[in-house]
Design a protein around this motif. Structure first.
Motif, PDB file in Angstrom:
ATOM      1  N   SER A  25       0.841  -1.193   0.000  1.00  0.00           N
ATOM      2  CA  SER A  25       0.000   0.000   0.000  1.00  0.00           C
ATOM      3  C   SER A  25       0.869   1.233   0.000  1.00  0.00           C
ATOM      4  O   SER A  25       2.068   1.180   0.206  1.00  0.00           O
ATOM      5  N   HIS A  26       0.213   2.390  -0.203  1.00  0.00           N
ATOM      6  CA  HIS A  26       0.964   3.630  -0.324  1.00  0.00           C
ATOM      7  C   HIS A  26       1.563   4.076   0.988  1.00  0.00           C
ATOM      8  O   HIS A  26       2.329   5.019   1.022  1.00  0.00           O
ATOM      9  N   SER A  27       1.227   3.422   2.088  1.00  0.00           N
ATOM     10  CA  SER A  27       1.724   3.853   3.387  1.00  0.00           C
ATOM     11  C   SER A  27       3.025   3.175   3.775  1.00  0.00           C
ATOM     12  O   SER A  27       3.518   3.381   4.862  1.00  0.00           O
ATOM     13  N   ILE A  28       3.564   2.345   2.912  1.00  0.00           N
ATOM     14  CA  ILE A  28       4.764   1.599   3.267  1.00  0.00           C
ATOM     15  C   ILE A  28       5.865   1.887   2.260  1.00  0.00           C
ATOM     16  O   ILE A  28       5.648   1.819   1.061  1.00  0.00           O
ATOM     17  N   PHE A  30       9.679   0.526   1.511  1.00  0.00           N
ATOM     18  CA  PHE A  30      10.655  -0.481   1.910  1.00  0.00           C
ATOM     19  C   PHE A  30      11.687  -0.611   0.819  1.00  0.00           C
ATOM     20  O   PHE A  30      11.347  -0.924  -0.314  1.00  0.00           O
ATOM     21  N   ASN A  31      12.934  -0.354   1.136  1.00  0.00           N
ATOM     22  CA  ASN A  31      14.008  -0.395   0.153  1.00  0.00           C
ATOM     23  C   ASN A  31      14.785  -1.683   0.340  1.00  0.00           C
ATOM     24  O   ASN A  31      15.671  -1.773   1.171  1.00  0.00           O
ATOM     25  N   SER A  32      14.426  -2.697  -0.424  1.00  0.00           N
ATOM     26  CA  SER A  32      15.057  -3.992  -0.238  1.00  0.00           C
ATOM     27  C   SER A  32      16.513  -3.991  -0.644  1.00  0.00           C
ATOM     28  O   SER A  32      17.273  -4.867  -0.250  1.00  0.00           O
ATOM     29  N   SER A 152       7.262  -9.384  -9.796  1.00  0.00           N
ATOM     30  CA  SER A 152       7.133  -9.858  -8.415  1.00  0.00           C
ATOM     31  C   SER A 152       6.238  -8.956  -7.569  1.00  0.00           C
ATOM     32  O   SER A 152       6.150  -9.145  -6.351  1.00  0.00           O
ATOM     33  N   ASN A 153       5.599  -7.960  -8.203  1.00  0.00           N
ATOM     34  CA  ASN A 153       4.668  -7.055  -7.513  1.00  0.00           C
ATOM     35  C   ASN A 153       5.342  -6.267  -6.386  1.00  0.00           C
ATOM     36  O   ASN A 153       4.713  -5.981  -5.364  1.00  0.00           O
ATOM     37  N   ASN A 154       6.614  -5.926  -6.580  1.00  0.00           N
ATOM     38  CA  ASN A 154       7.319  -5.085  -5.609  1.00  0.00           C
ATOM     39  C   ASN A 154       7.154  -3.635  -6.066  1.00  0.00           C
ATOM     40  O   ASN A 154       8.008  -3.059  -6.731  1.00  0.00           O
ATOM     41  N   SER A 155       6.023  -3.050  -5.696  1.00  0.00           N
ATOM     42  CA  SER A 155       5.618  -1.765  -6.263  1.00  0.00           C
ATOM     43  C   SER A 155       6.584  -0.639  -5.929  1.00  0.00           C
ATOM     44  O   SER A 155       6.904   0.190  -6.790  1.00  0.00           O
ATOM     45  N   ASP A 156       7.039  -0.582  -4.684  1.00  0.00           N
ATOM     46  CA  ASP A 156       7.923   0.517  -4.288  1.00  0.00           C
ATOM     47  C   ASP A 156       9.238   0.477  -5.057  1.00  0.00           C
ATOM     48  O   ASP A 156       9.700   1.493  -5.585  1.00  0.00           O
ATOM     49  N   TYR A 182       8.504   9.250 -16.347  1.00  0.00           N
ATOM     50  CA  TYR A 182       8.075  10.124 -15.251  1.00  0.00           C
ATOM     51  C   TYR A 182       6.557  10.083 -15.087  1.00  0.00           C
ATOM     52  O   TYR A 182       6.033  10.045 -13.968  1.00  0.00           O
ATOM     53  N   ARG A 183       5.833  10.109 -16.207  1.00  0.00           N
ATOM     54  CA  ARG A 183       4.364  10.091 -16.135  1.00  0.00           C
ATOM     55  C   ARG A 183       3.864   8.802 -15.491  1.00  0.00           C
ATOM     56  O   ARG A 183       2.910   8.814 -14.702  1.00  0.00           O
ATOM     57  N   GLU A 184       4.502   7.700 -15.836  1.00  0.00           N
ATOM     58  CA  GLU A 184       4.081   6.423 -15.257  1.00  0.00           C
ATOM     59  C   GLU A 184       4.344   6.400 -13.753  1.00  0.00           C
ATOM     60  O   GLU A 184       3.504   5.934 -12.971  1.00  0.00           O
ATOM     61  N   ALA A 185       5.505   6.904 -13.346  1.00  0.00           N
ATOM     62  CA  ALA A 185       5.805   6.981 -11.913  1.00  0.00           C
ATOM     63  C   ALA A 185       4.849   7.939 -11.214  1.00  0.00           C
ATOM     64  O   ALA A 185       4.375   7.676 -10.098  1.00  0.00           O
TER      65      ALA A 185
END
Length: 282
Positions: A25-28, A30-32, A152-156, A182-185
């Motif tokens: 979600s947008h509240s997390i 996490f920089n793996s 892998s759905n790692n959105s961040d 940039y637009r996609e981000a």
């Protein structure tokens, strides 16, 4: 899926349960790529050698550290210990970068990625390729990492890498795909109500429009950022700060090796330069 990614996903899931938030979600945030964790399987001898190598590297005994990490690499390959193979290759890459050989670092990261397919390795490799001015190769590394993060759905991490891709396109003077990235981000940040990164991305886009002479579009974006930042009713998600993960004593980080000490003053010329010049004139 590598150990590092599994650890990060597990930690994220625990945090989600504790705060009643859905994963990704947008509240997390996490920089793996920064996660450094202990291996799951036990191998005391390899860990002992790795720790010795890390301590040697921190003391800038770089050749000794390289020899130690190579021993661990050979030992882990013989024992089919994939976790410590990746750690040894990572540590070798860090040592060679510190010694001013980023090309050797890239070789070790490429070897590690070929074995483990970890996208975090590609991101670090891209950073070193940029040091070597290998921008097209860095772009390729970022794009491969982006595809794996998306799969892998790692959105961040996906969005962070997308911004790196956009920045690199702009550096290469290829503005159209850069703006598209940039637009996609930007769409992702808006969907997650990540106001800070949304504004930063709009600022970047404005700078690109200025570079290509579309000053009206740039001005519109800057004004949009100013309006959004002044809007007290703007809906922004609360950001959950990621707690620092424990650093393993067997994994070498980019900042673990201090720069070399300045050389001591020459004992042959202990006098200040102006005095030496005056003596020379006499």
């Amino acid at each position: 899926m590598t150990l590092r990614f599994v650890w990060v996903f597990t930690a994220t899931l625990i945090l989600c349960i504790a705060t009643n938030i859905k994963p990704n979600s947008h509240s997390i945030t996490f920089n793996s790529a920064q996660a450094q964790t202990e291996p799951i399987t036990a191998n005391p001898e390899a860990d002992r050698l790795l720790q010795i190598g890390v301590e040697q590297a921190k003391r800038r005994e770089l050749q000794e550290a390289v020899d130690m990490f190579r021993r661990v690499l050979a030992l882990s390959q013989y024992n089919r210990d994939r976790e410590r193979q990746e750690i040894a290759l990572n540590n070798l890459a860090v040592v060679y970068r510190t010694s001013g050989q980023p090309d050797r670092s890239v070789q070790f990261y490429q070897q590690a990625f070929d074995i483990f397919r970890n996208p975090d390795i590609l991101v670090r490799m891209a950073e070193y390729q940029l040091q070597l001015q290998q921008r097209l190769k860095a772009l390729e590394s970022y794009q491969k990492a982006f595809a794996i993060y998306r799969q892998s759905n790692n959105s961040d991490r996906e969005t962070e890498t997308l911004l790196s891709i956009a920045d690199l396109y702009v550096q290469l003077g290829d503005f159209s795909p850069g703006l598209q990235a940039y637009r996609e981000a930007l769409a992702t940040y808006r969907r997650k109500q990540n106001c800070q990164n949304e504004d930063a991305t709009l600022q970047r886009m404005g700078q690109v429009y200025e570079r290509i002479g579309q000053n009206n579009l740039a001005r519109q974006l800057y004004q949009q950022v100013a309006r959004q930042q002044a809007d007290r009713n703007r809906q922004c998600a609360m950001r959950v700060r990621r707690q620092s993960l424990p650093v393993s004593p067997i994994i070498l980080g980019d900042d673990d090796i201090s720069p070399p000490s300045p050389p001591p003053p020459s004992e042959q010329n202990p006098l200040p330069a102006p005095i030496l010049e005056e003596i020379g004139k006499r």
